[in-house]
Design an enzyme around this catalytic site. Structure first.
Site, PDB file in Angstrom:
ATOM      1  N   ASN A 121       0.821  -1.206   0.000  1.00 52.39           N
ATOM      2  CA  ASN A 121       0.000   0.000   0.000  1.00 52.39           C
ATOM      3  C   ASN A 121       0.860   1.262   0.000  1.00 52.39           C
ATOM      4  OD1 ASN A 121      -1.967  -1.912   0.217  1.00 52.39           O
ATOM      5  ND2 ASN A 121      -2.356  -1.560   2.396  1.00 52.39           N
ATOM      6  N   VAL A 122       0.362   2.274  -0.691  1.00 51.27           N
ATOM      7  CA  VAL A 122       1.077   3.551  -0.762  1.00 51.27           C
ATOM      8  C   VAL A 122       0.380   4.608   0.100  1.00 51.27           C
ATOM      9  CG1 VAL A 122       1.942   3.042  -3.078  1.00 51.27           C
ATOM     10  CG2 VAL A 122      -0.233   4.289  -2.818  1.00 51.27           C
ATOM     11  N   HIS A 164       6.030  -0.470  -2.685  1.00 46.72           N
ATOM     12  CA  HIS A 164       5.617   0.235  -3.907  1.00 46.72           C
ATOM     13  C   HIS A 164       5.607   1.753  -3.743  1.00 46.72           C
ATOM     14  CE1 HIS A 164       3.440  -3.757  -5.015  1.00 46.72           C
ATOM     15  NE2 HIS A 164       4.720  -3.810  -5.253  1.00 46.72           N
ATOM     16  N   GLY A 181      -5.155  -9.187   3.404  1.00 45.12           N
ATOM     17  CA  GLY A 181      -5.823  -8.284   2.479  1.00 45.12           C
ATOM     18  C   GLY A 181      -5.104  -8.054   1.176  1.00 45.12           C
ATOM     19  N   SER A 220      -4.610  -9.789  -2.887  1.00 42.32           N
ATOM     20  CA  SER A 220      -5.072 -10.789  -3.865  1.00 42.32           C
ATOM     21  C   SER A 220      -3.905 -11.677  -4.296  1.00 42.32           C
ATOM     22  CB  SER A 220      -5.670 -10.066  -5.073  1.00 42.32           C
ATOM     23  OG  SER A 220      -4.735  -9.130  -5.595  1.00 42.32           O
TER      24      SER A 220
END
Ligand code: BV8
Length: 261
Positions: A103-104, A120, A189, A191
């Site tokens: 997450n960013v 990321h 959380g 995929s």
């Protein structure tokens, strides 16, 4: 959640010290941040994979910045949820816990986590496309789209890893090292599709770690996970946290036999 599975996990973690946690967009969903592949992941009918690319930025930097400005304005007012907060608390409970996030949004840091690897990048950081200098910028909305470098006037880009771009090798090597060294890895959380992040749980499992997956639905990783807890991160993690704190003193004074001693 199967009680016996919870018992087993709590029993195993009661003596664990080195724990890694890989998170994806799902842990921020309960804070109101859209996921990538969920129905809420679209912006103006664009899929993230088409906008989060160097080609899209080359083609239309205004469009890409409008998208990031929308996401920044969405993320700025939201608060970390119970899932983020439990992980922040586990840094002292386990003694050696690292959060490796795709997450960013910066919500793990906002919740108080300190030992974070942002695979990321971060949406609150801008990078000069000419000089490579990185600066923090939390203006929402951005006063000017596209934002430019005050030093050389070149375009700023989000300090984020786009599809088709390699991750920072220093960052990925740290994540890989933590994955190979942990006794247990939570996968929460995600995929588990985007590479190379999705290969980290496999590296941890190969090195002997227990893989504990939390997701509202099974993923391609589920067959390789030792435990799968179906449910929302903001509900499953507080439950595990309560059971863990009942079972163990803070910061791992009780040490299990280290399998690599
Ligand atoms: C690279 C920043 C060298 C952008 C991101 C091998 C095979 C195939 C393809 C590739 C490959 N190797 C490389 C590729 C290409 C590509 C890739 O993996 N493509 C995918 C689509 C197959 N990888 C790359 O391009 C990487 N670079 O490899 O460089 C190279 C290049 C080319 C070719 C070879 C080598 C760079 C990847 C990083 C891209 N940047 N983010 C931005 O944010 O703007 S990736 C971005 O998407 C996120 O960061 C995250 O990583 C991913 C989204 O996944 P999730 O976070 O998991 O989110 P998603 O919505 O998918 O799922 C949410 C999950 O949560 C679901 O399972 C849902 O059920 C669950 N959930 C929902 N609510 C809850 C919940 N769970 C619990 N509680 C809830 N409440």
């Amino acid at each position: 959640m199967a009680e016996h599975q919870v018992d087993e996990v709590v029993e195993f973690l009661a003596g664990a010290r080195r724990v890694a946690v890989l998170t994806g967009a799902g842990i921020s969903a309960e804070s109101g941040v859209p996921t990538f592949r969920g129905n809420d992941g679209l912006w103006k009918q664009y899929r993230a994979e088409t906008l989060a690319t160097p080609e899209a930025f080359e083609r239309d930097p205004v469009l890409v910045w409008e998208w990031y400005d929308w996401r920044r304005s969405l993320i700025a007012p939201v608060a970390p949820n119970a899932g983020h907060r439990v992980l922040a608390g586990w840094e002292s409970l386990f003694g050696d816990l690292a959060v490796i996030t795709q997450n960013v949004d910066g919500l793990h840091a906002k919740a108080g986590s300190r030992n974070i690897v942002e695979l990321h990048g971060n949406i609150w950081k801008l990078r000069c496309t000419r000089e490579g200098t990185v600066e923090e910028n939390r203006n929402t909305p951005l006063p000017r789209i596209p934002p430019v470098c005050p030093n050389c006037g070149s375009l700023f880009r989000p300090h984020i890893v786009w599809f088709g771009e390699s991750l920072d090798p220093v960052v990925f090597d740290r994540a890989y090292g933590l994955s190979e060294a942990c006794q247990a890895m939570f996968v929460i959380g995600t995929s588990a599709v985007v590479q190379p992040a999705a290969s980290l749980p496999l590296a941890a499992s190969r090195a002997g770690a227990k893989i504990i997956e939390v997701n509202i639905e099974p993923t391609p990783l589920t067959p390789q996970a030792d435990y799968f807890f179906p449910g929302k991160a903001g509900e499953v993690l507080p439950l595990l946290d309560r059971r863990l704190r009942d079972r163990r003193p803070a910061s791992g004074r009780e040490r299990p036999p280290d399998r690599r001693a």
